[in-house]
Design a protein around this motif. Structure first.
Motif, PDB file in Angstrom:
ATOM      1  N   HIS A 117       0.840  -1.248   0.087  1.00  0.00           N
ATOM      2  CA  HIS A 117      -0.078  -0.010  -0.011  1.00  0.00           C
ATOM      3  C   HIS A 117       0.731   1.255   0.147  1.00  0.00           C
ATOM      4  O   HIS A 117       1.794   1.276   0.712  1.00  0.00           O
ATOM      5  CB  HIS A 117      -0.993  -0.187   1.242  1.00  0.00           C
ATOM      6  N   ASN A 119       0.772   4.084   1.456  1.00  0.00           N
ATOM      7  CA  ASN A 119       0.758   4.889   2.399  1.00  0.00           C
ATOM      8  C   ASN A 119       1.236   4.003   3.866  1.00  0.00           C
ATOM      9  O   ASN A 119       0.772   4.221   4.898  1.00  0.00           O
ATOM     10  CB  ASN A 119      -0.800   5.432   2.850  1.00  0.00           C
ATOM     11  N   ASN A 127      -1.578   1.168   7.767  1.00  0.00           N
ATOM     12  CA  ASN A 127      -1.728   0.571   6.176  1.00  0.00           C
ATOM     13  C   ASN A 127      -0.774  -0.740   5.902  1.00  0.00           C
ATOM     14  O   ASN A 127      -0.212  -0.664   4.975  1.00  0.00           O
ATOM     15  CB  ASN A 127      -1.513   1.542   5.333  1.00  0.00           C
ATOM     16  N   PHE A 260      -9.684  -1.416   2.955  1.00  0.00           N
ATOM     17  CA  PHE A 260      -8.675  -1.541   1.855  1.00  0.00           C
ATOM     18  C   PHE A 260      -9.396  -2.391   0.751  1.00  0.00           C
ATOM     19  O   PHE A 260      -8.793  -2.502  -0.436  1.00  0.00           O
ATOM     20  CB  PHE A 260      -7.323  -2.262   2.241  1.00  0.00           C
ATOM     21  N   ARG A 261     -10.698  -2.315   0.778  1.00  0.00           N
ATOM     22  CA  ARG A 261     -11.337  -3.588  -0.322  1.00  0.00           C
ATOM     23  C   ARG A 261     -11.279  -2.884  -1.745  1.00  0.00           C
ATOM     24  O   ARG A 261     -11.010  -3.347  -2.537  1.00  0.00           O
ATOM     25  CB  ARG A 261     -12.820  -3.662   0.206  1.00  0.00           C
ATOM     26  N   ASN A 262     -11.693  -1.463  -1.413  1.00  0.00           N
ATOM     27  CA  ASN A 262     -11.267  -0.787  -3.015  1.00  0.00           C
ATOM     28  C   ASN A 262     -10.282  -0.838  -3.714  1.00  0.00           C
ATOM     29  O   ASN A 262      -9.862  -0.996  -4.737  1.00  0.00           O
ATOM     30  CB  ASN A 262     -11.940   0.788  -2.928  1.00  0.00           C
ATOM     31  N   TRP A 263      -9.029  -0.580  -2.589  1.00  0.00           N
ATOM     32  CA  TRP A 263      -7.837  -0.620  -3.173  1.00  0.00           C
ATOM     33  C   TRP A 263      -7.069  -1.952  -3.520  1.00  0.00           C
ATOM     34  O   TRP A 263      -6.679  -2.248  -4.948  1.00  0.00           O
ATOM     35  CB  TRP A 263      -6.774  -0.315  -2.110  1.00  0.00           C
ATOM     36  N   ILE A 264      -7.703  -3.038  -2.961  1.00  0.00           N
ATOM     37  CA  ILE A 264      -7.456  -4.462  -3.261  1.00  0.00           C
ATOM     38  C   ILE A 264      -8.074  -4.685  -4.519  1.00  0.00           C
ATOM     39  O   ILE A 264      -7.323  -5.403  -5.499  1.00  0.00           O
ATOM     40  CB  ILE A 264      -7.890  -5.468  -2.083  1.00  0.00           C
ATOM     41  N   ASP A 265      -9.375  -4.268  -4.732  1.00  0.00           N
ATOM     42  CA  ASP A 265     -10.169  -4.628  -6.088  1.00  0.00           C
ATOM     43  C   ASP A 265      -9.427  -3.840  -7.250  1.00  0.00           C
ATOM     44  O   ASP A 265      -9.126  -4.442  -8.370  1.00  0.00           O
ATOM     45  CB  ASP A 265     -11.506  -4.239  -6.075  1.00  0.00           C
ATOM     46  N   GLN A 266      -8.843  -2.756  -7.007  1.00  0.00           N
ATOM     47  CA  GLN A 266      -8.359  -1.849  -8.189  1.00  0.00           C
ATOM     48  C   GLN A 266      -6.943  -2.641  -8.471  1.00  0.00           C
ATOM     49  O   GLN A 266      -6.577  -2.665  -9.809  1.00  0.00           O
ATOM     50  CB  GLN A 266      -7.876  -0.387  -7.797  1.00  0.00           C
ATOM     51  N   ILE A 267      -6.061  -3.019  -7.587  1.00  0.00           N
ATOM     52  CA  ILE A 267      -4.963  -3.637  -7.921  1.00  0.00           C
ATOM     53  C   ILE A 267      -5.185  -4.679  -8.500  1.00  0.00           C
ATOM     54  O   ILE A 267      -4.393  -5.171  -9.615  1.00  0.00           O
ATOM     55  CB  ILE A 267      -4.063  -3.942  -6.524  1.00  0.00           C
TER      56      ILE A 267
END
Length: 271
Positions: A117, A119, A127, A260-267
């Motif tokens: 991540h 951050n 994070n 962090f779900r949205n970040w995980i989905d994005q990656i």
């Protein structure tokens, strides 16, 4: 059991695997775990072999376990940033149960990239999350399958009973890791309760569990904290940090997966 404080299958034919996964979905072990929510000992108990099929062991290339992780689909594993996974010198081992066994049909996977991540803060441990992309897809089957991810809007109740698993220390007086995968049940506690122990170190990106007579310890870092709804297990936390001596009366701190779900989905979508 114990946390690594920042300071823990026989592969089926691909067609059969695909059928299994499409019919079962995430978070449903084909080998049922046996969980007693009254466990009150630091090192929990031996898990049923194969009953936590998303649990992975992060190891050096010479076979030394140093952290845990969770399989979230056939290509990706989630772990803690403080585990400092290095694709050039570390591997992901799936389907492991007994670290001392040389006969288990495990899958040893190299990693094509590790995405931490942006951050992540090594000083505050905020994070604390890294995604690992496997160099080749995991062969899903009886002993290897993914866990479900907490939704971004998931609201958890205080005292919700959860389970954490890993090969971390099993004693406060020994640094030796467990040979067999351990499990322990822990209650979630509120942010305000957790801040009574840890103060302003606790952020919205963290959640707390334990402090009720059981703990994790060094060696479990990066591993899962899951809860069951119906017959489905969902990943809500990643073992992050806690007391250096695995105090069973002090809550442990986990990376809050929903945050962090949205970040995980994005990656994952980017590949």
């Amino acid at each position: 059991m114990a946390f690594l404080w920042a300071l823990t299958c026989l592969a089926l034919a691909s067609t059969v695997s695909a059928l299994l996964c499409s019919s079962i979905g995430c978070g449903v072990p084909l080998i049922s775990p046996s969980v007693q929510y009254s466990e009150r000992i630091i090192n929990g108990q031996n898990a049923v072999s194969g009953s936590w099929p998303w649990q992975v062991s992060l190891q050096t290339r010479t076979g030394s376990h140093f952290c845990g992780g969770s399989l979230i689909n056939e290509n990706w594993v989630v772990t803690a940033a403080h585990c400092e996974f290095n694709p050039s010198s570390h591997v992901v081992v799936l389907g492991e149960y007994n670290l001392a066994s040389q006969t288990e049909a495990v899958q040893v996977k190299t990693v094509s990239k590790a995405v931490t991540h942006p951050n992540w803060n090594t000083y505050t441990l905020n994070n604390d999350i890294t995604l690992l992309k496997l160099s080749s897809p995991a062969q899903l089957g009886t002993r290897v399958s993914p866990v479900c991810l907490a939704a971004a809007n998931l609201v958890l109740s205080d005292s919700q009973q959860c389970v954490t698993t890993g090969w971390g220390r099993t004693s406060t007086i020994s640094n030796a890791p467990a040979s067999r995968l351990q499990q322990v049940s822990l209650p979630l506690i509120s942010q305000s309760q957790c801040q009574q122990y840890w103060g302003t170190r606790i952020t919205s990106a963290m959640l707390c569990a334990g402090g009720a007579g059981a703990s994790s310890c060094q060696g479990d870092s990066g591993g899962p904290l899951v809860y069951q709804s119906g017959n489905v297990w969902t990943l809500i936390g990643i073992v992050s940090w806690g007391s250096s001596n695995c105090n069973v009366r002090t809550p442990a701190v986990y990376t809050r997966v929903s945050h962090f779900r949205n970040w995980i989905d994005q990656i994952v979508a980017q590949g």
